[in-house]
Design an enzyme around this catalytic site. Sequence first.
Site, PDB file in Angstrom:
ATOM      1  N   SER A 135     -28.265   4.512 -92.893  1.00  0.00           N
ATOM      2  CA  SER A 135     -27.057   3.707 -92.736  1.00  0.00           C
ATOM      3  C   SER A 135     -27.464   2.378 -92.126  1.00  0.00           C
ATOM      4  CB  SER A 135     -26.091   4.454 -91.815  1.00  0.00           C
ATOM      5  OG  SER A 135     -24.992   3.630 -91.494  1.00  0.00           O
ATOM      6  N   LYS A 161     -26.733   3.352 -97.363  1.00  0.00           N
ATOM      7  CA  LYS A 161     -25.311   3.173 -97.024  1.00  0.00           C
ATOM      8  C   LYS A 161     -25.165   1.842 -96.302  1.00  0.00           C
ATOM      9  CE  LYS A 161     -22.551   5.310 -93.392  1.00  0.00           C
ATOM     10  NZ  LYS A 161     -22.126   6.620 -92.864  1.00  0.00           N
ATOM     11  N   LYS A 163     -22.301  -0.912 -94.435  1.00  0.00           N
ATOM     12  CA  LYS A 163     -20.973  -1.012 -93.836  1.00  0.00           C
ATOM     13  C   LYS A 163     -20.224  -2.159 -94.506  1.00  0.00           C
ATOM     14  CE  LYS A 163     -21.700   2.002 -90.416  1.00  0.00           C
ATOM     15  NZ  LYS A 163     -20.863   3.169 -90.119  1.00  0.00           N
ATOM     16  N   ASP A 188     -19.444   2.353 -96.313  1.00  0.00           N
ATOM     17  CA  ASP A 188     -18.619   2.950 -95.254  1.00  0.00           C
ATOM     18  C   ASP A 188     -17.730   1.856 -94.681  1.00  0.00           C
ATOM     19  OD1 ASP A 188     -17.489   4.348 -93.171  1.00  0.00           O
ATOM     20  OD2 ASP A 188     -19.374   4.767 -92.117  1.00  0.00           O
ATOM     21  N   GLU A 213     -16.697   5.632 -98.046  1.00  0.00           N
ATOM     22  CA  GLU A 213     -16.438   6.452 -96.861  1.00  0.00           C
ATOM     23  C   GLU A 213     -15.319   5.842 -96.020  1.00  0.00           C
ATOM     24  OE1 GLU A 213     -19.981   7.179 -94.601  1.00  0.00           O
ATOM     25  OE2 GLU A 213     -18.913   8.116 -92.951  1.00  0.00           O
ATOM     26  N   ASP A 238     -14.548  10.765 -92.982  1.00  0.00           N
ATOM     27  CA  ASP A 238     -15.328  10.915 -91.756  1.00  0.00           C
ATOM     28  C   ASP A 238     -14.322  11.056 -90.609  1.00  0.00           C
ATOM     29  OD1 ASP A 238     -16.800  10.478 -89.418  1.00  0.00           O
ATOM     30  OD2 ASP A 238     -17.869   8.726 -90.126  1.00  0.00           O
ATOM     31  N   LYS A 262     -19.893  15.632 -88.881  1.00  0.00           N
ATOM     32  CA  LYS A 262     -20.591  15.338 -87.628  1.00  0.00           C
ATOM     33  C   LYS A 262     -20.148  16.426 -86.654  1.00  0.00           C
ATOM     34  CE  LYS A 262     -20.460  10.328 -88.344  1.00  0.00           C
ATOM     35  NZ  LYS A 262     -19.674   9.087 -88.108  1.00  0.00           N
ATOM     36  N   GLY A 290     -24.244  10.449 -88.844  1.00  0.00           N
ATOM     37  CA  GLY A 290     -25.013  10.144 -87.638  1.00  0.00           C
ATOM     38  C   GLY A 290     -24.179   9.334 -86.668  1.00  0.00           C
TER      39      GLY A 290
HETATM   40 MG    MG Z   1     -18.650   6.833 -91.129  1.00  0.00          MG
END
Ligand code: MG
Length: 370
Positions: A135, A161, A163, A188, A213, A238, A262, A290
């Site tokens: 990520s 991934k 953001k 995400d 996400e 998430d 998670k 994570g």
């Molecule tokens: Mg997330």
Amino acid sequence: MKVERIEIFELKLDLLSPFETSYSRINDRRFLLVKLWLDGIAGWAECVADEAPHYSSETVRTAWHAIEDFVAPIVFRQQYAHPQEIFSSLDKVRGHNMAKAAVEMACWEAYARQLGESLSRSLGGTRATIASGVSIGIQDSVERLLDTIELELSRGYQRIKVKIGPGRDRDVVAKIRERFPRIPLMVDANCAYRLKDLPLLKELDEFDLLMIEQPLGHDDLWDHAKLQRELRTPICLDESVQSPDDARKAFEMGACRIINIKAGRVGGLAPGKAIHDLAATYGAPVWCGGMLESGIGRAHNVHLSTLPNFSLPGDVADSRRYFKEELIEPPVEVRSDGTIAVPTEPGIGYRVLENRIRERALQSVVLKPS
Ligand code: MG
């Protein structure tokens, strides 16, 4: 099984480079570690609550308070047959999943050590290696982001991934796809959009993303269901899935096709496993998220990821990427083929550098049955 003693440590580790999400930009990470003695054997776990209540309402300080004043006293009063029972024994405490998870996960580790087996084995894991994705936090420029992606791909990561958020979404993804047309790529949004952004989110469909996400609100399922009906790209939840029941509702209403698990967010390994099992009954894959964990939390994630329905690469990356100092030996290592070998030694299977933890701790407390 009797929990005899719980020690809480507060730590602050410097990051090698700042990590930025739509929530914040941080240079160091403050977090709690828990050491728990179960019938004379100690287990370790990490509490993933952040310093500030951005990702969730919990913080380092609320987690300390919840563990010391509510979770530990309940756990000390119980006789458990299996760590599976811990989370439900904490029913009377509403919320505080990250605090509960830290205690629950330390108990699982101690339990696995008692049996002389790996945590993966205690959980029912079936994988000897797990696939690792990475990520990437928000970068100062698109060029820098593209260079970072190139670097991570050269290190072997099997999925990238990035953001996204309003103002740095469609065009950024387009530039990534221009340079890397075929890499396994996902985004995400960390709750940064609303349904009114549907036209923009629909445009992301053209980039062949593995998933998007958590595009909408942190506690929303309903609007995600409306959005998923309009998108070809699978939605992965998430923040919105805090429990197995949330996961069931999400699948029933079609709010997502994938879940990021998670253990900290959902209250521990047992509820994480329950969500994993439930997703399998819906034919939906899961992967392990994570929370910028140190080696201890990361090691737990490695073992959780060995359950069979963790069939997509997770965010469990090499521990040396993040902090200037390690708390375990050897490090969690991602090999050049983008996999992590799951340790077979008892518990998390990494040596906890307890002296370093004690030296670096900003504060600590020992809790015992009264
Ligand atoms: Mg997330």
